[in-house]
Design a protein around this motif. Structure first.
Motif, PDB file in Angstrom:
ATOM      1  N   PHE A   1      -0.871  -6.585   3.715  1.00  0.00           N
ATOM      2  CA  PHE A   1       0.037  -5.445   3.765  1.00  0.00           C
ATOM      3  C   PHE A   1       0.972  -5.617   4.962  1.00  0.00           C
ATOM      4  O   PHE A   1       0.588  -6.162   6.004  1.00  0.00           O
ATOM      5  CB  PHE A   1      -0.725  -4.125   3.916  1.00  0.00           C
TER       6      PHE A   1
ATOM      7  N   GLU B   1      -4.529  -7.793   6.972  1.00  0.00           N
ATOM      8  CA  GLU B   1      -5.180  -8.462   5.855  1.00  0.00           C
ATOM      9  C   GLU B   1      -6.599  -7.941   5.713  1.00  0.00           C
ATOM     10  O   GLU B   1      -7.335  -7.813   6.692  1.00  0.00           O
ATOM     11  CB  GLU B   1      -5.197  -9.979   6.066  1.00  0.00           C
TER      12      GLU B   1
ATOM     13  N   GLU C   1     -10.565   0.925   8.815  1.00  0.00           N
ATOM     14  CA  GLU C   1      -9.240   0.879   8.200  1.00  0.00           C
ATOM     15  C   GLU C   1      -9.287   0.188   6.847  1.00  0.00           C
ATOM     16  O   GLU C   1      -8.657   0.636   5.881  1.00  0.00           O
ATOM     17  CB  GLU C   1      -8.253   0.156   9.117  1.00  0.00           C
TER      18      GLU C   1
ATOM     19  N   ILE D   1      -9.357   2.023   1.952  1.00  0.00           N
ATOM     20  CA  ILE D   1      -8.586   1.737   0.736  1.00  0.00           C
ATOM     21  C   ILE D   1      -9.403   1.991  -0.524  1.00  0.00           C
ATOM     22  O   ILE D   1      -8.878   2.487  -1.523  1.00  0.00           O
ATOM     23  CB  ILE D   1      -8.043   0.301   0.783  1.00  0.00           C
TER      24      ILE D   1
ATOM     25  N   GLU E   1       1.045   6.488   1.039  1.00  0.00           N
ATOM     26  CA  GLU E   1       0.825   5.117   1.492  1.00  0.00           C
ATOM     27  C   GLU E   1      -0.524   4.599   1.019  1.00  0.00           C
ATOM     28  O   GLU E   1      -0.638   3.450   0.560  1.00  0.00           O
ATOM     29  CB  GLU E   1       0.919   5.059   3.014  1.00  0.00           C
ATOM     30  N   LEU E   2      -1.557   5.431   1.118  1.00  0.00           N
ATOM     31  CA  LEU E   2      -2.894   5.001   0.715  1.00  0.00           C
ATOM     32  C   LEU E   2      -2.951   4.731  -0.786  1.00  0.00           C
ATOM     33  O   LEU E   2      -3.560   3.755  -1.239  1.00  0.00           O
ATOM     34  CB  LEU E   2      -3.933   6.043   1.120  1.00  0.00           C
TER      35      LEU E   2
ATOM     36  N   LYS F   1      -1.323   1.466  -1.450  1.00  0.00           N
ATOM     37  CA  LYS F   1      -2.233   0.402  -1.015  1.00  0.00           C
ATOM     38  C   LYS F   1      -3.339   0.180  -2.042  1.00  0.00           C
ATOM     39  O   LYS F   1      -3.686  -0.965  -2.362  1.00  0.00           O
ATOM     40  CB  LYS F   1      -2.853   0.764   0.336  1.00  0.00           C
ATOM     41  N   GLN F   2      -3.907   1.266  -2.566  1.00  0.00           N
ATOM     42  CA  GLN F   2      -4.970   1.138  -3.564  1.00  0.00           C
ATOM     43  C   GLN F   2      -4.486   0.389  -4.797  1.00  0.00           C
ATOM     44  O   GLN F   2      -5.174  -0.505  -5.311  1.00  0.00           O
ATOM     45  CB  GLN F   2      -5.466   2.531  -3.984  1.00  0.00           C
TER      46      GLN F   2
ATOM     47  N   PHE G   1      -1.937  -1.706  -5.155  1.00  0.00           N
ATOM     48  CA  PHE G   1      -1.695  -3.129  -4.904  1.00  0.00           C
ATOM     49  C   PHE G   1      -3.013  -3.868  -4.693  1.00  0.00           C
ATOM     50  O   PHE G   1      -3.189  -4.999  -5.181  1.00  0.00           O
ATOM     51  CB  PHE G   1      -0.790  -3.328  -3.693  1.00  0.00           C
ATOM     52  N   PHE G   2      -3.931  -3.241  -3.981  1.00  0.00           N
ATOM     53  CA  PHE G   2      -5.225  -3.861  -3.697  1.00  0.00           C
ATOM     54  C   PHE G   2      -5.922  -4.299  -4.977  1.00  0.00           C
ATOM     55  O   PHE G   2      -6.332  -5.462  -5.113  1.00  0.00           O
ATOM     56  CB  PHE G   2      -6.097  -2.864  -2.921  1.00  0.00           C
TER      57      PHE G   2
ATOM     58  N   LEU H   1       5.316  -1.712   3.381  1.00  0.00           N
ATOM     59  CA  LEU H   1       3.994  -2.181   2.968  1.00  0.00           C
ATOM     60  C   LEU H   1       4.037  -3.507   2.216  1.00  0.00           C
ATOM     61  O   LEU H   1       3.166  -4.351   2.387  1.00  0.00           O
ATOM     62  CB  LEU H   1       3.318  -1.134   2.068  1.00  0.00           C
ATOM     63  N   LEU H   2       5.034  -3.676   1.357  1.00  0.00           N
ATOM     64  CA  LEU H   2       5.071  -4.828   0.451  1.00  0.00           C
ATOM     65  C   LEU H   2       6.467  -5.447   0.450  1.00  0.00           C
ATOM     66  O   LEU H   2       7.171  -5.429  -0.565  1.00  0.00           O
ATOM     67  CB  LEU H   2       4.677  -4.383  -0.968  1.00  0.00           C
TER      68      LEU H   2
END
Length: 831
Positions: free
Chosen positions: A201, A224, A275, A279, A294-295, A298-299, A301-302, A391-392
């Motif tokens: 990220f 990472e 941290e 996620i 944001e979270l 992140k989820q 993309f994760f 983020l990306l």
């Protein structure tokens, strides 16, 4: 040891106690698992120990089939479906796996011989709350049907530590409690710590010259984390096939900083772990604040990055060159949550594996398919460009390039139509530029489908009309379905046994179209009587459970009128409440009038930040408090809100319903699957021509469906001409009296302000046209009461409903996907 002996040990006899299916094998395996896995003997074992031993006993039998399935798929280089979904609302595993293994009866007998309470063991299982509602439940049904139809598949998602919240009702309000489904362990999953992928990220991108002389890009993330796999076997019914559900947990590469700890920085020592694990901590964090947005990004993309890296790993290990990646895998995007997979697969191909852009884009588009689940604009995800860039950053660059090539294609097909170009762009321009995830999913997929005939038509003519003009061949319909194993055999065994007895076989469990045989017996008085007895028994079971949970007493002889689904204004639970208030007022005006006894049962969760939906829950409970204790009503109508509606509790409710409320505004519900579950269990439907209601009515017959309300076209016309709900409020004395009674404080202990946000919204805005359909709904409910009064005919209608619901099996849906969209042939694994 000889080769023959070695082979024998690796392939044990089916009657071996480890995975045998005889009663003796099951009993011995259960005792062994209680002793060796739980470390307990019978006299000191807790109810949880007893459940865990049962789960491991069944899991052993799944794993034996899983290994054979994996070997068969590898040998055959089987084309594989990868189902990418942010939700998998699985429900309890144990009972479903017993049914799919075909050992429910023998397991009950084994438990009795071991002096175990079989029902208590089933009840002990914690439900994985890895979904919010229909989207996740559909994904779970599809996983069941993929295995049943012998389609090789991997389901990919997130292993949320805390799933959808547990709902309690306090003083009439919804209160959210943490869903700690993992607190006692999960016997169905297998951790795979060696299957672990780095996920980045933030940071920045740079260009560099590769050794072959080409100019390339690389992404240098500032953060990472690792994604670690947890595997759950998903068994098909009556087959040897077991597919894989692989969920990802976020972990820090280094969970403990010893140097920070040594210098007294105790928080810093574990900061990276905290941290990273955030996620995969909770399903759908509140995305009102920026940190929540944001979270969620992140989820998303994760889990897509973990999944795609895993697919590439599997392909390289089994097939070889990535040139044939789209021949090996087809990836279904379950709504827009996994749409980032389009950009991520491009990044992996180009940046990590050195593929040329044109080839990477061809393979990517041939890999993905996209299912749209909603027509509501607010549910079509967009992300701010600023958040994306932070983020990306590499993915934003790739999306810009995709968009540039795509818009050139649009301009070529539709010259001098810049308005169309603006509408179709992957980037929404404006004060805050945003990335349109639905547009990305459409552009990056080979196929797009809706989930009911009406919905798919609206997708083509409204939501994605511009894209349909460009690529009409890309758009399909696959009407949703539900698993008859979970929602008939497991949840309603009495009805399942009666159907099998009447049909003379149980083949319908695998081929739901065979329910048509019941039609020949719909007028059989003896079947009608037994049918009613089964329904009354299910209603009594539910009434007993509800009284334990809420204290509300229901009469099983009354009509159980049920609306159980996510709380949302478009689903119009408040229209249902207005009908209840109308009946209540009529009793007040004439206490001696004849009225059909009804128990109005509501269930469903409101999103924590959705105030009006939570206020509707409060109103339901407030009306219940008054109506249930009014001596003039005298129990003729009862109102109950069942707390914590989920798969497990739904299995109690679906068999008990007499009337299924499917009353959303036409054109708003994509499909619905609750409507199918209720109908399959013998409930008649009162509903609008919305979602799959249209097709259910076509199948069961208009005479067996209580239809009311505007059509989608009429809704559009009324919106176009200017909808004025306040005119309806003033023009209909009963409607006005119902709303005024709410505003008077009658249901809020004199508080005249409490429900004003809801009633004012109805009178002044009413975006889902509750007031417009109010009168038609009341008239249709009167028809329901008349029909209920003829018990024999109601039973006949109920039988015909079940007999004609064969289309709505998730097995049929999967066969259509496999044939018409995925091009994936079945691979049968020996049992």
């Amino acid at each position: 040891m000889s080769t023959a002996q070695s082979t024998k040990l690796l392939s044990p006899n089916r009657e071996h106690t480890r995975t045998g299916m005889s009663k003796e094998a099951l009993k011995q395996a259960y005792i062994d698992n209680l002793f060796y896995i739980q470390g307990r003997f019978r006299e000191v074992a807790t109810s949880h120990d007893l459940y865990m031993a049962a789960a491991y006993t069944v899991r052993d039998r799944l794993l034996a089939r899983w290994v054979k399935s994996a070997q068969a798929f590898k040998v055959n280089r089987a084309r594989t479906v990868c189902y990418l979904s942010a939700e998998f609302l699985l429900g309890p595993h144990l009972a479903n796996n017993l049914v799919n293994l075909g050992i429910t009866k023998i397991s009950q007998e084994s438990a009795a011989e071991l002096e175990l309470d079989f029902a208590m063991i089933l009840e002990e299982e914690e439900e994985p709350g890895l979904g919010n509602g229909g989207l996740g439940r559909l994904a779970a049904c599809f996983m069941d049907s993929l295995a049943t139809q012998c389609i090789p598949a991997i389901g990919y998602g997130i292993r949320y530590e805390f799933g959808i919240f547990d709902q309690t009702i306090e003083n009439g309000w919804q209160v959210e409690r943490s869903d700690t489904w993992l607190r006692n362990g999960n016997p169905w999953e297998i951790p795979r710590p060696k299957i672990c992928f780095p996920i980045g990220f933030g940071g920045y991108t740079e260009q560099y010259r590769h050794a072959d002389g080409s100019l390339r890009h690389r992404w240098l993330p500032s953060l990472e984390i690792n994604g670690v796999a947890y595997d759950t076997p998903i068994l098909g019914y009556g087959v040897g096939n077991v597919n894989l559900l692989r969920l990802w947990k976020a972990e820090a590469p280094q969970s403990f900083d010893f140097q920070a700890f040594n210098v007294g920085d105790y928080y810093g020592a574990v900061h990276a772990k905290i941290e990273a694990e955030t996620i995969s901590k909770v399903l759908y964090p509140n995305d009102e604040p920026e940190v929540g947005k944001e979270l969620r990004l992140k989820q998303q993309f994760f889990f897509v990055s973990c999944s795609l890296q895993d697919m590439i790993r599997l392909h390289l290990n089994t097939v070889g060159s990535l040139d044939t990646f789209a021949n090996k895998f087809v990836a279904q995007l379950n709504d827009t949550h996994p749409a980032l997979a389009v950009a991520e697969l491009m990044r992996l191909f180009i940046d990590e594996h050195g593929m040329a852009w044109e080839q990477a884009w061809t393979i990517t588009r041939n890999t993905f398919c996209y299912t749209n689940h909603t027509l509501l604009p607010e549910a079509l995800e967009t992300w701010s460009v600023a958040l994306f860039e932070r983020l990306l950053p590499r993915h934003l660059e790739i999306i810009y390039l995709i968009n540039q090539d795509f818009l050139n294609q649009v301009r070529e097909k539709f010259p001098d139509d810049e308005t169309r170009v603006i509408r179709m762009s992957l980037i929404a321009e404006g004060e805050q530029r945003r990335v349109r995830m639905a547009n990305l999913a459409v552009v990056g997929s080979q196929a797009v489908n809706g989930v009911a005939a009406l919905h798919s038509e609206l997708v083509k003519t409204t939501l994605f009309n511009d894209f349909y003009d460009l690529w009409p061949e890309k758009f399909h319909n696959v009407t949703n379905g539900v698993s008859p194993r979970r929602f008939m055999v497991v949840s309603n065994p009495r009805l399942a046994d009666l159907i099998s007895h009447t049909c003379g076989h149980n083949d319908w469990i695998r081929d739901l179209s065979l329910l048509r045989h019941l039609e020949h017996h719909a007028d059989d008085v003896e079947l009608q009587q037994r049918w009613r007895e089964v329904k009354i028994a299910a209603k009594q079971d539910f009434a007993n459970w509800l009284q334990q949970q809420t204290g509300v007493v229901l009469d099983p002889q009354a009509m159980f009128d049920v609306q159980a689904k996510r709380l949302h204004e478009y689903k119009r639970q408040h229209l249902n409440i207005l009908h209840i208030i109308r009946l209540y007022q009529r009793i007040q005006q004439n206490p001696n009038q004849e009225i059909v006894s009804r128990a109005f049962i509501f269930g469903g969760k409101a999103a924590p930040g959705y105030y009006l939906a939570k206020l509707i829950i409060k109103l339901i409970n407030a009306v219940a408090e008054v109506v249930n204790h009014d001596p003039l009503v005298n129990g003729r109508i009862r109102v109950a809100f069942m707390p914590d509606f989920n798969v497990k509790n739904g299995q109690r409710l679906y068999p008990a319903a007499d009337l299924s409320e499917q009353i959303s505004l036409a054109g708003k519900e994509a499909s619905g699957t609750g409507n199918m579950k209720f109908s399959l269990n013998g409930a008649l439907t009162i509903g609008t021509l919305d979602g799959a209601n249209v097709e259910i009515r076509e199948e069961v017959g208009a005479e067996n469906f209580f239809l009311f309300g505007m059509t989608a076209a009429e809704v559009t016309a009324k919106q176009r001409e200017g909808y004025r709900p306040w005119e309806l409020y003033h023009a209909d004395p009963e409607l006005k009296a119902d709303i005024d009674l709410i505003n008077s404080g009658h249901f809020s202990r004199g508080d005249m302000v409490l429900f004003r946000p809801l009633t004012d919204h109805l009178i002044n805005h009413d975006p889902f046209m509750v007031l417009a359909d109010y009168r038609a709904y009341l008239e249709c409910q009167a028809q329901v009461s008349t029909a209920w009064s003829d018990a024999a005919n109601w039973d006949r209608m109920s039988i015909l409903n079940v007999a004609r619901m064969g289309k709505f099996s998730s097995d049929r849906a999967i066969v259509e996907y496999a044939k018409n969209i995925w091009n994936v042939p079945p691979v049968t694994v020996e049992r």
